[in-house]
Design a protein around this motif. Structure first.
Motif, PDB file in Angstrom:
ATOM      1  N   GLN A   1       5.084   0.240  -1.900  1.00 19.84           N
ATOM      2  CA  GLN A   1       5.791  -0.969  -2.312  1.00 19.84           C
ATOM      3  C   GLN A   1       5.359  -1.270  -3.748  1.00 19.84           C
ATOM      4  OE1 GLN A   1       5.640  -4.305   0.565  1.00 19.84           O
ATOM      5  NE2 GLN A   1       4.374  -2.952   1.811  1.00 19.84           N
TER       6      GLN A   1
ATOM      7  N   LEU B   1       3.845  -9.214  -1.724  1.00 18.16           N
ATOM      8  CA  LEU B   1       3.887  -8.049  -0.852  1.00 18.16           C
ATOM      9  C   LEU B   1       3.199  -8.349   0.460  1.00 18.16           C
ATOM     10  CD1 LEU B   1       2.966  -5.210  -3.389  1.00 18.16           C
ATOM     11  CD2 LEU B   1       5.218  -5.742  -2.482  1.00 18.16           C
TER      12      LEU B   1
ATOM     13  N   GLN C   1       5.474  -4.276  -7.057  1.00 19.30           N
ATOM     14  CA  GLN C   1       5.788  -5.621  -7.512  1.00 19.30           C
ATOM     15  C   GLN C   1       5.232  -5.835  -8.904  1.00 19.30           C
ATOM     16  OE1 GLN C   1       4.611  -8.861  -4.965  1.00 19.30           O
ATOM     17  NE2 GLN C   1       5.055 -10.403  -6.523  1.00 19.30           N
TER      18      GLN C   1
ATOM     19  N   VAL D   1       0.610  -3.480  -7.692  1.00 21.69           N
ATOM     20  CA  VAL D   1       0.888  -4.745  -8.365  1.00 21.69           C
ATOM     21  C   VAL D   1       0.379  -4.657  -9.793  1.00 21.69           C
ATOM     22  CG1 VAL D   1       0.842  -6.131  -6.265  1.00 21.69           C
ATOM     23  CG2 VAL D   1      -1.273  -5.756  -7.498  1.00 21.69           C
TER      24      VAL D   1
ATOM     25  N   CYS E   1       0.484  -0.251  -2.023  1.00 17.49           N
ATOM     26  CA  CYS E   1       1.110  -1.435  -2.586  1.00 17.49           C
ATOM     27  C   CYS E   1       0.620  -1.590  -4.023  1.00 17.49           C
ATOM     28  CB  CYS E   1       0.756  -2.681  -1.784  1.00 17.49           C
ATOM     29  SG  CYS E   1       1.243  -2.598  -0.045  1.00 17.49           S
TER      30      CYS E   1
END
Length: 383
Positions: free
Chosen positions: A318, A331, A320, A297, A295
């Motif tokens: 993922q 997330l 963001q 960010v 993830c």
């Protein structure tokens, strides 16, 4: 004389080391300091990598063979000239206020010979090694029997300064005048145990060791190879060296059980290591990058670079874009996730604060910088 010398001993961890140096530079912006890196004959071109990226910003001492932790630190301490010396592991990063907080505390407490800090593991949990008691024969025996409350000084609060007995070598702030009185690190310790020995000698010299709740992250082990026989041998040999040095005068009735316990724990550690190696060789616990949910960010630039890297490496990920605060992160990390922070967008203090809040989710924590273009995780480097 400078205010502070930061000494980092490195061995084959150039990307972790780079991040560590960057975090020190951020934390020392208003401090008169220098950085000494002692490279213990790394084979990953650490020295060339550092010279390319930091040029004249740091002092590099290049060894032609592995000197061990104590000898390498001593070389840099002797070459430097400062009021305080910080021993720092390369597999750490420190928050922006950590140095000023610890130095301020030391200035206000002249009886303090050294200080350690609040260390976080790479999953956001607090490291018990942040506060330790002396491994006296009784405490050592209890710990090896599974009772470690006294050894880790669990009765102490986490959010305020407290006197401790043993500081961690991962972050060990030392007053140079005290070092001149009690001596430098004992070269008989190749790796492990030298921080306990030095802490003990500081106390015997009439000074105090303190815990200060400044924060750092310690990846804990990336600077060593814990899956090797050499690690098991060196670690438990250090325990024996410390015991012989400081408690060798005890009677055989006391000494023999302690030595037997050390040998027994070393044997168990070796068996466990061989067991895990066998499982890995048979494919029972193989780990693949595709098994981890990443993830990311950070800034738009960071996300763009990481998306391309993820596609190239086949990562499950993922993404963001976060503009200002990590509280904006929406997330939902799944089990076996690694949350990767943009260190160019967020301060190390913001990252530590956020990972502490997410500790209950049992995530591993990674970082990424658009400058280095490398994902740093607790277990691997992805580039």
């Amino acid at each position: 004389m400078r205010k502070l010398t930061v000494v980092i001993v490195s061995y084959n961890v150039r990307y972790y080391l780079e991040q560590c140096i960057v975090s020190v530079q951020r934390a020392a912006r208003h401090i008169d300091y220098d950085i000494y890196v002692v490279d213990n004959d790394s084979h990953d071109d650490t020295v060339g990598y550092l010279r390319e990226r930091f040029a004249d910003e740091i002092n590099i001492i290049e060894s032609q063979h592995n000197l061990g932790f104590a000898r390498a630190n001593n070389i840099a301490i002797r070459q430097s000239d400062s009021e305080y010396v910080l021993l720092l592991n390369p597999d750490t990063f420190i928050t922006e206020d950590s140095l000023t907080r610890v130095l301020g505390f030391m200035d206000e407490h002249p009886a303090a010979g050294g200080a350690g800090v609040m260390m976080f593991n790479s999953d956001g949990t607090r490291a018990r090694e942040s506060r330790r008691g002396l491994p006296t024969p009784w405490v050592s025996l209890l710990k090896m029997l599974g009772c470690s409350k006294r050894y880790y000084m669990t009765e102490l609060p986490w959010d305020e300064p407290a006197q401790i007995e043993v500081m961690s070598g991962a972050f060990c702030m030392l007053r140079r005048s005290v070092l001149e009185k009690v001596g430098l690190l004992d070269k008989d310790f190749f790796m492990y145990g030298e921080d306990i020995d030095l802490s003990y000698r500081i106390l015997k010299g009439g000074f105090q060791n303190w815990y200060v709740p400044a924060q750092i992250v310690h990846y804990k082990g990336e600077s060593t190879q814990k899956s090797s026989y050499r690690y098991v041998h060196v670690f438990y040999q250090a325990m024996l060296i410390f015991f012989r040095k400081h408690y060798g005068h005890l009677s055989l009735l006391v000494a023999l059980p302690i030595k037997m316990a050390i040998y027994f724990r070393a044997f168990i550690a070796l068996v466990q290591m061989l067991y895990h190696r066998m499982r890995h060789s048979l494919g029972f616990d193989g780990r693949d990058l595709a098994d981890v949910n990443y993830c990311f960010v950070g800034s738009a630039a960071m996300i763009d670079q990481c998306q391309r890297l993820a596609r190239r490496r086949g990562l499950t990920a993922q993404f963001q874009v976060v503009a200002n605060s990590l509280s904006e992160v929406k997330l939902r990390p799944e089990p076996n996730s690694c949350l990767v922070y943009d260190t160019d967008r967020f301060s190390f203090a913001q990252i530590v604060s956020d990972m502490e809040q997410r500790a209950a989710a049992h995530l591993s924590v990674g970082t990424y910088s658009c400058k280095s273009k490398v994902i740093i995780t607790p277990s691997e480097i992805i580039r």
